[in-house]
Enzyme design. Structure first.
Site, short mmCIF file in Angstrom:
data_model
loop_
_atom_site.label_atom_id
_atom_site.label_comp_id
_atom_site.label_asym_id
_atom_site.label_seq_id
_atom_site.Cartn_x
_atom_site.Cartn_y
_atom_site.Cartn_z
CB CYS A 145 -0.96 -0.01 1.19
SG CYS A 145 -2.27 -1.24 0.97
CE LYS A 153 -1.90 -0.53 -4.17
NZ LYS A 153 -2.93 0.45 -3.86
NE ARG A 202 0.84 -7.45 -2.18
CZ ARG A 202 -0.51 -7.37 -2.24
NH1 ARG A 202 -1.08 -7.05 -3.38
NH2 ARG A 202 -1.25 -7.62 -1.19
P1 NAD Z 1 -4.51 -8.75 -3.84
O1 NAD Z 1 -3.57 -8.67 -4.99
O2 NAD Z 1 -4.16 -9.54 -2.63
O3 NAD Z 1 -5.92 -9.31 -4.36
C1 NAD Z 1 -6.55 -8.89 -5.52
C2 NAD Z 1 -7.37 -10.08 -6.07
O4 NAD Z 1 -8.16 -9.63 -7.17
C3 NAD Z 1 -6.52 -11.22 -6.60
O5 NAD Z 1 -6.91 -12.43 -5.97
C4 NAD Z 1 -6.81 -11.24 -8.10
O6 NAD Z 1 -6.78 -12.55 -8.65
C5 NAD Z 1 -8.21 -10.67 -8.13
N1 NAD Z 1 -8.62 -10.11 -9.42
C6 NAD Z 1 -7.94 -9.30 -10.26
N2 NAD Z 1 -8.68 -9.01 -11.35
C7 NAD Z 1 -9.86 -9.64 -11.17
C8 NAD Z 1 -11.06 -9.72 -11.95
N3 NAD Z 1 -11.16 -9.05 -13.13
N4 NAD Z 1 -12.06 -10.45 -11.51
C9 NAD Z 1 -11.97 -11.11 -10.33
N5 NAD Z 1 -10.88 -11.07 -9.53
C10 NAD Z 1 -9.83 -10.33 -9.96
O7 NAD Z 1 -4.83 -7.26 -3.44
P2 NAD Z 1 -5.19 -6.67 -1.99
O8 NAD Z 1 -3.96 -6.52 -1.17
O9 NAD Z 1 -6.36 -7.40 -1.43
O10 NAD Z 1 -5.64 -5.19 -2.40
C11 NAD Z 1 -6.85 -4.94 -3.08
C12 NAD Z 1 -7.11 -3.44 -3.05
O11 NAD Z 1 -7.32 -3.02 -1.70
C13 NAD Z 1 -5.98 -2.58 -3.59
O12 NAD Z 1 -6.51 -1.47 -4.23
C14 NAD Z 1 -5.24 -2.16 -2.32
O13 NAD Z 1 -4.56 -0.94 -2.49
C15 NAD Z 1 -6.38 -1.99 -1.37
N6 NAD Z 1 -6.01 -2.14 0.04
C16 NAD Z 1 -5.13 -3.12 0.42
C17 NAD Z 1 -4.81 -3.28 1.76
C18 NAD Z 1 -3.82 -4.33 2.20
O14 NAD Z 1 -3.36 -4.27 3.34
N7 NAD Z 1 -3.49 -5.31 1.37
C19 NAD Z 1 -5.39 -2.43 2.73
C20 NAD Z 1 -6.30 -1.47 2.31
C21 NAD Z 1 -6.60 -1.33 0.97
#
Ligand code: NAD
Length: 440
Positions: free
Chosen positions: A261, A264, A329
């Site tokens: 996070c 990026k 990451r």
């Molecule tokens: P991640 O990469 O762990 O998960 C994303 C998932 O989306 C993956 O499993 C991927 O296969 C799936 N995906 C991608 N394209 C798809 C589609 N077209 N249809 C269905 N599934 C699809 O990501 P994350 O860490 O869960 O982060 C997700 C969002 O939340 C990001 O924008 C991130 O910035 C935000 N966020 C993350 C955190 C964190 O701590 N990881 C905290 C707050 C916000």
């Protein structure tokens, strides 16, 4: 309520599971067939404390299911969360391709009023793009709301179940009401649900992460100053942290922020500002301080070994970007491993949860430049020195006599300040940390 969560990663899987735990019927969708197959077999693809047990309980009660079939999920749900990744594009902006792919699928399969929720961290104006994309494929009525997520990996379940606040950006009263009802069970202790306009909600997430990253870079600079003027950053931290206006959180120095996070999101908000002819000078500095901080431990190692790193072996405890997660990451450990390997040194790594992720990241370099060990002491065999990159609890109190015996140089480079320098002196271990005087 019937809910679909699209994207079953750290955020989507936790959000979907927690919503099912408060009695909703949730279908988690992902386009990664392997991930969904694993989840359907009861295997949890990520490490997050408490998650496995909660998934088991809710799947058993048939409130939680997993599928790759987005069409059925959209048709059967009143609320659809978009929780896919928004990785940085080459120019630093958030890449919205996955978000818009999902919006397109929603547009193709929507069959009546639905609330579409942007849960992913997305730049200002994304709700408008999602609205347009859905409307391109359908005449059904719907409302797009922004609901940024503030959970921390490693404490995701408790953060989600007991959030400090819930932010909802909405310009549709019906959608706001549905969202208030959905979140009511999570804020029973009186924590606020803050409803605001969509753009402010989108910006709130970036502002929060940027301020946290700023605290880290600020403290890293103060730590580096401590070293050159002979001060102790632990004392300075306590001294400033007890001021209620500053607070004791997020002022621990280290080897730079990483994770999925902060790096990026700081880049993306800088880009958003630039696109709008604005300049975020503080955040530009935050980013460059962080880049430099990621090299700080390498410089200490290089200086201790007088530049002669070729053929040396380093034990590294901790690979994940922080404890209690397997996420690597942008982990500072990756930068250090690459820098050491480039000199011809070898790394013997150990992480309680991230070894598999390290295998995936380093691929065929594993077994050559980097070897991974399941047990912490095994990583010390024939190593010249020990490096601490993640403050997992199990690294805090090792058998220092054994550590010293196993290492060729009895030197520890601690990027997380988990040991006491005076104690290391008593063990006659050469000890280097961040913002405190070294003992050698
Ligand atoms: P991640 O990469 O762990 O998960 C994303 C998932 O989306 C993956 O499993 C991927 O296969 C799936 N995906 C991608 N394209 C798809 C589609 N077209 N249809 C269905 N599934 C699809 O990501 P994350 O860490 O869960 O982060 C997700 C969002 O939340 C990001 O924008 C991130 O910035 C935000 N966020 C993350 C955190 C964190 O701590 N990881 C905290 C707050 C916000």
């Amino acid at each position: 309520m019937k809910i679909a969560v699209v994207g079953t990663g750290y955020v989507g899987l936790v959000a979907g599971t927690c919503f099912s735990d408060t009695g909703n019927e949730v279908i988690c969708v992902d386009n990664d067939q392997r991930k969904i197959d694993r989840l359907n077999k009861g295997e949890i693809p990520i490490y997050e404390p408490g998650l496995e047990e909660m998934i088991k309980r809710n799947t058993l009660q048939e409130r939680l299911s997993f599928s790759t079939d987005i069409a059925t999920a959209v048709k059967n749900s009143e609320i659809i969360f978009i929780a896919v990744g928004t990785p940085p594009d080459e120019d630093g902006s958030a890449d919205l391709k996955y978000v818009l792919q999902v919006a397109q699928s929603i547009g193709k399969h929507i069959n009546g009023f639905k609330v579409i929720v942007d849960k992913s961290t997305v730049p200002i104006g994304t709700a408008d793009l999602v609205t347009k994309e859905i409307a391109r494929h359908s005449d059904e009525s719907f409302a797009v709301v922004s609901n940024p997520e503030f959970l921390k990996e490693g404490a995701a379940i408790s953060d989600f179940m007991r959030p400090d606040r819930v932010v909802i950006g909405s310009n549709n009263e019906r959608a706001s009401e549905i969202m208030r009802n959905l979140y009511a069970p999570f804020v029973r202790t009186g924590k606020p649900i803050i409803v605001m306009d969509i753009r402010s909600a989108e910006l709130t997430k970036y502002a929060a992460n940027s301020l946290l990253a700023t605290k880290i870079s600020f403290m890293n600079e103060i730590a580096n100053l401590c070293e050159v003027v002979g001060a102790n950053v632990d004392m300075v931290r306590k001294g400033i942290g007890s001021d209620a206006r500053i607070g004791p959180y997020f002022i621990f120095p280290g080897t730079g922020y990483g994770g999925s996070c902060f790096p990026k999101d700081v880049k993306a908000i800088i880009k958003t500002a630039a696109d709008n002819n604005a300049k975020l000078q503080i955040l530009e500095a935050v980013e460059s301080v962080n880049k430099k901080q990621k090299t700080i431990l390498y410089k200490k190692i290089e200086s201790y070994f007088k530049g002669d790193l070729k053929g040396k072996t380093f034990a590294m405890w901790g690979l994940a970007f922080k404890p209690k997660t397997d996420d690597m990451r942008e982990a500072p450990a990756i930068d250090l491993i690459n820098a050491l390997a480039a000199t011809g040194a070898k790394i013997q790594g150990h992480d309680p949860e991230a070894n598999d992720e390290a295998r995936r990241i380093f691929g065929d370099r594993v077994g050559k430049e980097i070897t991974l060990f399941n047990k912490r002491y095994d990583a010390l065999n024939n190593a010249d020195a020990l490096i601490i990159m993640t403050e997992w609890n199990e690294f805090r109190e090792p058998d220092f006599y054994l550590v010293k015996d196993m290492l060729k140089s009895a030197a520890i480079f601690d990027g997380r300040n988990i040991y006491n320098p005076e104690r290391m002196q008593k063990f006659e271990i050469d000890y280097f940390s961040i913002g405190r005087s070294s003992t050698n």
